[in-house]
Design an enzyme around this catalytic site. Structure first.
Site, short mmCIF file in Angstrom:
data_model
loop_
_atom_site.label_atom_id
_atom_site.label_comp_id
_atom_site.label_asym_id
_atom_site.label_seq_id
_atom_site.Cartn_x
_atom_site.Cartn_y
_atom_site.Cartn_z
N ASP A 4 44.49 -3.00 -27.30
CA ASP A 4 44.20 -1.72 -27.95
C ASP A 4 44.01 -0.61 -26.93
OD1 ASP A 4 44.26 -2.75 -30.55
OD2 ASP A 4 42.23 -3.54 -30.31
N ALA A 14 36.04 -0.23 -34.20
CA ALA A 14 35.76 -0.22 -32.76
C ALA A 14 34.25 0.02 -32.52
CB ALA A 14 36.65 0.81 -32.07
N TYR A 15 33.90 1.00 -31.74
CA TYR A 15 32.51 1.26 -31.35
C TYR A 15 31.60 1.44 -32.58
CZ TYR A 15 29.10 3.26 -27.97
OH TYR A 15 28.03 3.51 -27.15
P1 NAP Z 1 37.35 -1.88 -23.85
O1 NAP Z 1 36.02 -1.85 -23.20
O2 NAP Z 1 38.33 -2.90 -23.46
O3 NAP Z 1 37.18 -1.89 -25.47
C1 NAP Z 1 36.25 -2.66 -26.11
C2 NAP Z 1 36.91 -3.51 -27.19
O4 NAP Z 1 37.26 -2.69 -28.32
C3 NAP Z 1 38.22 -4.19 -26.75
O5 NAP Z 1 38.17 -5.53 -27.16
C4 NAP Z 1 39.29 -3.41 -27.48
O6 NAP Z 1 40.46 -4.19 -27.78
C5 NAP Z 1 38.57 -3.07 -28.78
N1 NAP Z 1 39.10 -1.97 -29.57
C6 NAP Z 1 39.55 -0.75 -29.17
N2 NAP Z 1 39.92 -0.01 -30.23
C7 NAP Z 1 39.70 -0.78 -31.33
C8 NAP Z 1 39.88 -0.56 -32.72
N3 NAP Z 1 40.32 0.60 -33.21
N4 NAP Z 1 39.53 -1.55 -33.57
C9 NAP Z 1 39.04 -2.72 -33.11
N5 NAP Z 1 38.84 -2.99 -31.81
C10 NAP Z 1 39.16 -2.01 -30.93
O7 NAP Z 1 37.96 -0.41 -23.67
P2 NAP Z 1 39.34 0.11 -24.27
O8 NAP Z 1 40.25 -1.04 -24.53
O9 NAP Z 1 39.75 1.23 -23.42
O10 NAP Z 1 38.88 0.69 -25.70
C11 NAP Z 1 38.12 1.87 -25.83
C12 NAP Z 1 37.26 1.72 -27.06
O11 NAP Z 1 36.22 0.79 -26.80
C13 NAP Z 1 36.54 2.97 -27.46
O12 NAP Z 1 37.35 3.84 -28.21
C14 NAP Z 1 35.39 2.40 -28.26
O13 NAP Z 1 35.68 2.37 -29.65
C15 NAP Z 1 35.24 0.97 -27.79
N6 NAP Z 1 33.89 0.76 -27.27
C16 NAP Z 1 33.09 -0.12 -27.94
C17 NAP Z 1 31.78 -0.32 -27.57
C18 NAP Z 1 30.95 -1.27 -28.36
O14 NAP Z 1 31.51 -1.90 -29.26
N7 NAP Z 1 29.66 -1.40 -28.09
C19 NAP Z 1 31.26 0.38 -26.48
C20 NAP Z 1 32.07 1.26 -25.81
C21 NAP Z 1 33.41 1.46 -26.21
P3 NAP Z 1 41.42 -4.75 -26.59
O15 NAP Z 1 40.69 -5.95 -26.03
O16 NAP Z 1 42.68 -5.17 -27.32
O17 NAP Z 1 41.63 -3.64 -25.60
#
Ligand code: NAP
Ligand code: MN
Length: 272
Positions: free
Chosen positions: A56, A170-171
């Site tokens: 993603d 996601a987040y």
């Molecule tokens: P990352 O640290 O690898 O992302 C965290 C996880 O979120 C990864 O497993 C990624 O999938 C997954 N992800 C991203 N977009 C998604 C969606 N729309 N639906 C479901 N899962 C999703 O960083 P990144 O790959 O650059 O992704 C950035 C995103 O990470 C941000 O937009 C934010 O939403 C998310 N994030 C989540 C948290 C949390 O959950 N506590 C904290 C900070 C950021 P892949 O393994 O396929 O890359």
């Protein structure tokens, strides 16, 4: 796109630098060429399709790097989760056959935009998953929030996630937000560690907002006049922001899907 000849059938392949992605990109290029497509590894603005190989994160970065293009995207998942990435590397032949037969549908992906203003100027940010407003140095952030000109709350806590339907898995999901079906034209405000005490009173659950209602945020400053804005995981620090207006963007991204009913299955497959 106006001066492009679509009879050239150009396809951009965009991939991250994982071994598996590089290997899949080479394999895919070979297969596409044998079906009469031209393949570009350097982003041709006249391409008819962008194929993004990775997780993603790779998809999010491709959309940002190429400035939210009109060319539709489809993803091949070599990443960890790959919620957006519909095609598996073992399914490339199937995909090409379906693509040639136009056996697919286009999904519109809604985006969130923020106009952030100091006293003298404004800039715009656009996100696919979300835009997060946070304090700096792990401090509590206080901000006044209005929706469609109705004052809602003085929020105190770690921050607010303003998520798109796509970003709801996601987040926002990790912060207790609801999962939103991607065709619903709404934004979701999800609080991050909201304080709810006798001193501070913030909504403790997420709220879902109609797409054309503007969410207005006025941060309060204490020791420092800085805030953080995190767009799809990329952090920006800003000073002296007096107002942030967020809404669903008029711009969208197109994503090709072979199975438009894939969402709930995908959710179960990736989350449960
Ligand atoms: P990352 O640290 O690898 O992302 C965290 C996880 O979120 C990864 O497993 C990624 O999938 C997954 N992800 C991203 N977009 C998604 C969606 N729309 N639906 C479901 N899962 C999703 O960083 P990144 O790959 O650059 O992704 C950035 C995103 O990470 C941000 O937009 C934010 O939403 C998310 N994030 C989540 C948290 C949390 O959950 N506590 C904290 C900070 C950021 P892949 O393994 O396929 O890359
Ligand atoms: Mn990732």
């Amino acid at each position: 796109m106006t001066n492009c000849n679509l009879n050239n059938h150009i396809i951009n392949i965009i991939h991250n630098n994982d071994k598996e992605s590089i290997k899949t990109a080479e394999e895919l290029a070979k297969k596409l060429k044998s079906h009469g497509y031209q393949v570009s590894n350097t982003y041709d603005y006249c391409a008819e399709l962008n194929i993004c190989i990775g997780g993603d994160g790779a998809f999010l970065r491709a959309v940002h790097n190429y400035s939210f293009p009109d060319i539709p995207f489809v993803g091949v998942n070599t990443g960890h989760l790959g919620f957006f990435q519909e095609i598996s590397p073992s399914d490339l032949d199937n995909f090409i056959e379906s693509y040639k037969k136009k056996d697919y549908t286009m999904e519109e992906i809604y985006l969130v935009e923020a106009i952030i203003c100091t006293r003298t100027s404004c800039i715009e940010l656009v996100g696919i998953n979300e835009i997060v407003i946070k304090g700096i140095n792990s401090k509590v952030i206080h901000m006044n929030v209005s929706i469609a000109d109705n004052y809602l709350e003085r929020f105190s806590g770690d921050g607010l996630i303003i998520s798109t339907p796509t970003g709801s898995t996601a987040y926002s999901y990790s912060a207790g937000g609801s999962i939103i079906f991607p065709t619903l034209k709404v934004l979701q405000i999800t609080p991050l560690a909201p304080i709810s005490s006798k001193v501070y009173r913030s909504l403790t659950t997420s709220a879902i907002v109609q797409h054309d209602m503007v969410i207005k945020v006025n941060p309060e400053y204490r020791d420092e006049n800085s805030i953080l804005m995190v767009v799809d995981g990329i952090q920006h620090k800003y000073d002296n922001i007096v107002e942030i207006n967020l809404k669903l963007s008029d711009m969208t991204i197109n994503k090709l899907t072979l199975d438009p009913h894939n969402f709930w299955w995908n959710l179960k497959d990736k989350f449960i």
